[in-house]
Design a protein around this motif. Sequence first.
Motif, PDB file in Angstrom:
ATOM      1  N   MET A   1       0.826  -1.208   0.000  1.00  0.00           N
ATOM      2  CA  MET A   1       0.000   0.000   0.000  1.00  0.00           C
ATOM      3  C   MET A   1       0.863   1.262   0.000  1.00  0.00           C
ATOM      4  N   TYR A   2       0.290   2.328  -0.521  1.00  0.00           N
ATOM      5  CA  TYR A   2       1.045   3.578  -0.620  1.00  0.00           C
ATOM      6  C   TYR A   2       1.426   4.126   0.752  1.00  0.00           C
ATOM      7  N   THR A   3       0.681   3.755   1.783  1.00  0.00           N
ATOM      8  CA  THR A   3       0.994   4.241   3.127  1.00  0.00           C
ATOM      9  C   THR A   3       2.207   3.553   3.738  1.00  0.00           C
ATOM     10  N   ASP A   4       2.670   2.478   3.104  1.00  0.00           N
ATOM     11  CA  ASP A   4       3.796   1.720   3.646  1.00  0.00           C
ATOM     12  C   ASP A   4       5.110   1.997   2.923  1.00  0.00           C
ATOM     13  N   VAL A   5       5.056   2.821   1.883  1.00  0.00           N
ATOM     14  CA  VAL A   5       6.262   3.099   1.102  1.00  0.00           C
ATOM     15  C   VAL A   5       7.245   3.917   1.931  1.00  0.00           C
ATOM     16  N   LYS A   6       8.505   3.484   1.922  1.00  0.00           N
ATOM     17  CA  LYS A   6       9.557   4.234   2.622  1.00  0.00           C
ATOM     18  C   LYS A   6      10.130   5.259   1.655  1.00  0.00           C
ATOM     19  N   LEU A   7       9.966   6.511   1.978  1.00  0.00           N
ATOM     20  CA  LEU A   7      10.440   7.596   1.119  1.00  0.00           C
ATOM     21  C   LEU A   7      11.851   7.994   1.504  1.00  0.00           C
ATOM     22  N   ASP A   8      12.693   8.074   0.491  1.00  0.00           N
ATOM     23  CA  ASP A   8      14.097   8.434   0.700  1.00  0.00           C
ATOM     24  C   ASP A   8      14.574   9.197  -0.524  1.00  0.00           C
ATOM     25  N   LYS A   9      15.503  10.139  -0.338  1.00  0.00           N
ATOM     26  CA  LYS A   9      15.958  10.950  -1.469  1.00  0.00           C
ATOM     27  C   LYS A   9      16.697  10.137  -2.528  1.00  0.00           C
ATOM     28  N   SER A  10      17.095   8.903  -2.208  1.00  0.00           N
ATOM     29  CA  SER A  10      17.743   8.051  -3.206  1.00  0.00           C
ATOM     30  C   SER A  10      16.799   7.718  -4.355  1.00  0.00           C
ATOM     31  N   LEU A  11      15.495   7.883  -4.148  1.00  0.00           N
ATOM     32  CA  LEU A  11      14.530   7.627  -5.217  1.00  0.00           C
ATOM     33  C   LEU A  11      14.712   8.602  -6.380  1.00  0.00           C
ATOM     34  N   TYR A  12      15.382   9.730  -6.136  1.00  0.00           N
ATOM     35  CA  TYR A  12      15.650  10.690  -7.200  1.00  0.00           C
ATOM     36  C   TYR A  12      16.895  10.320  -8.015  1.00  0.00           C
ATOM     37  N   SER A  13      17.632   9.333  -7.564  1.00  0.00           N
ATOM     38  CA  SER A  13      18.947   9.054  -8.159  1.00  0.00           C
ATOM     39  C   SER A  13      19.000   7.737  -8.919  1.00  0.00           C
ATOM     40  N   ILE A  14      17.865   7.136  -9.184  1.00  0.00           N
ATOM     41  CA  ILE A  14      17.844   5.863  -9.905  1.00  0.00           C
ATOM     42  C   ILE A  14      18.004   6.133 -11.397  1.00  0.00           C
ATOM     43  N   THR A  15      19.051   5.590 -11.992  1.00  0.00           N
ATOM     44  CA  THR A  15      19.373   5.842 -13.389  1.00  0.00           C
ATOM     45  C   THR A  15      18.238   5.427 -14.315  1.00  0.00           C
ATOM     46  N   GLY A  16      17.860   6.335 -15.192  1.00  0.00           N
ATOM     47  CA  GLY A  16      16.851   6.026 -16.190  1.00  0.00           C
ATOM     48  C   GLY A  16      15.421   6.105 -15.708  1.00  0.00           C
ATOM     49  N   LYS A  17      15.219   6.548 -14.460  1.00  0.00           N
ATOM     50  CA  LYS A  17      13.863   6.617 -13.930  1.00  0.00           C
ATOM     51  C   LYS A  17      13.630   7.951 -13.230  1.00  0.00           C
ATOM     52  N   SER A  18      12.434   8.468 -13.428  1.00  0.00           N
ATOM     53  CA  SER A  18      12.049   9.664 -12.698  1.00  0.00           C
ATOM     54  C   SER A  18      11.656   9.277 -11.279  1.00  0.00           C
ATOM     55  N   PHE A  19      11.472  10.279 -10.425  1.00  0.00           N
ATOM     56  CA  PHE A  19      11.058  10.026  -9.052  1.00  0.00           C
ATOM     57  C   PHE A  19       9.720   9.288  -9.020  1.00  0.00           C
ATOM     58  N   THR A  20       8.780   9.725  -9.850  1.00  0.00           N
ATOM     59  CA  THR A  20       7.465   9.080  -9.869  1.00  0.00           C
ATOM     60  C   THR A  20       7.555   7.645 -10.376  1.00  0.00           C
TER      61      THR A  20
END
Length: 323
Positions: free
Chosen positions: A1-20
């Motif tokens: 579920m979306y309420t269980d997602v762990k948010l971290d700034k590393s999500l902005y640094s995945i090669t070839g993928k946007s944050f969303t």
Amino acid sequence: MYTDVKLDKSLYSITGKSFTQALCDLDPDSAYENTELRNLDAFERQLKRFDIKLKGANSDRVEKFFLSAQSAVLFPEYVRRAIKAGINEASILPYTAAAVTYTDSMDFRGLTVVKEGTDEVDQAVTLPTTTVRLASTATALTKFARKLSVSYESVRKQRLEAFGVILKNLGATIAADVNGLCMSTAVNGVTPTPISGSSITYDDLARFWSSMGEYNMTTMVCKPETMAQILGLEQMKYCAGEYMTGSGVKTPFGVTLVKCPQLTDDIAVGIDKNCALEAVFGTDVVVDFDKLISTQCSEIACSVTVGFSKLSSGAVKALSSAS
């Protein structure tokens, strides 16, 4: 579920993928197909999770993003989306670019199309040819960037809807420069046709429209003063009424008029948007996510990298003042 997602700034640094896109890997859209959240993307579901409202009279304040370390991770994407919305609203590309592509290089070689002969031929003769080639030289992409200097203390109590207007204006400023590059590329090598007098007339419009020959002039990009003259023509009074109802303004020939203050020498440029230009993006809108998370928003830096290639030279015509 979306309420269980762990948010971290590393999500902005995945090669070839946007944050969303990175968020969507953790919280797939497919899981919400038959729920009330089906129209929200992964980022919007996180806004709902932290009860952050972006629009309306009761939109939250900027500081709502920074109530927790995880919700703060969402702030750069909010900023990026608001800036991109401003770019999109001010962009003339929907009216001028036949294709929009992305590359991971800092330059590109576009295609050129050359037509020879006519389609009507006798038997046993050489067929007319349309030749497609790579451009002889590579075109460097141009980076357009701007920084918004703003202290967190000055905006923390501001409503997100109002702050979003500032960010959209930042995007519109960048879009204006991109529009200028688009038009300078379009008219490069084009010999302009002069109007007959000191100001544009309906006859000038008719001749300009017919000058495109086999191409179909879908768009006329005008300087503001030129557009004002056109809208003031007697033959345009009913077309101007359509503009006032929000459906856009077209000439009686069906050509969409687009205002562009960035035009330089020419007063108007006619374009067949179906085959004239290719827009090539080296990046989507980029913001400095690390600073926005760690220092909240002491400054907001954003950029976009783009270039243009002319596909069919005959699909662009220019109109100039009388010589």
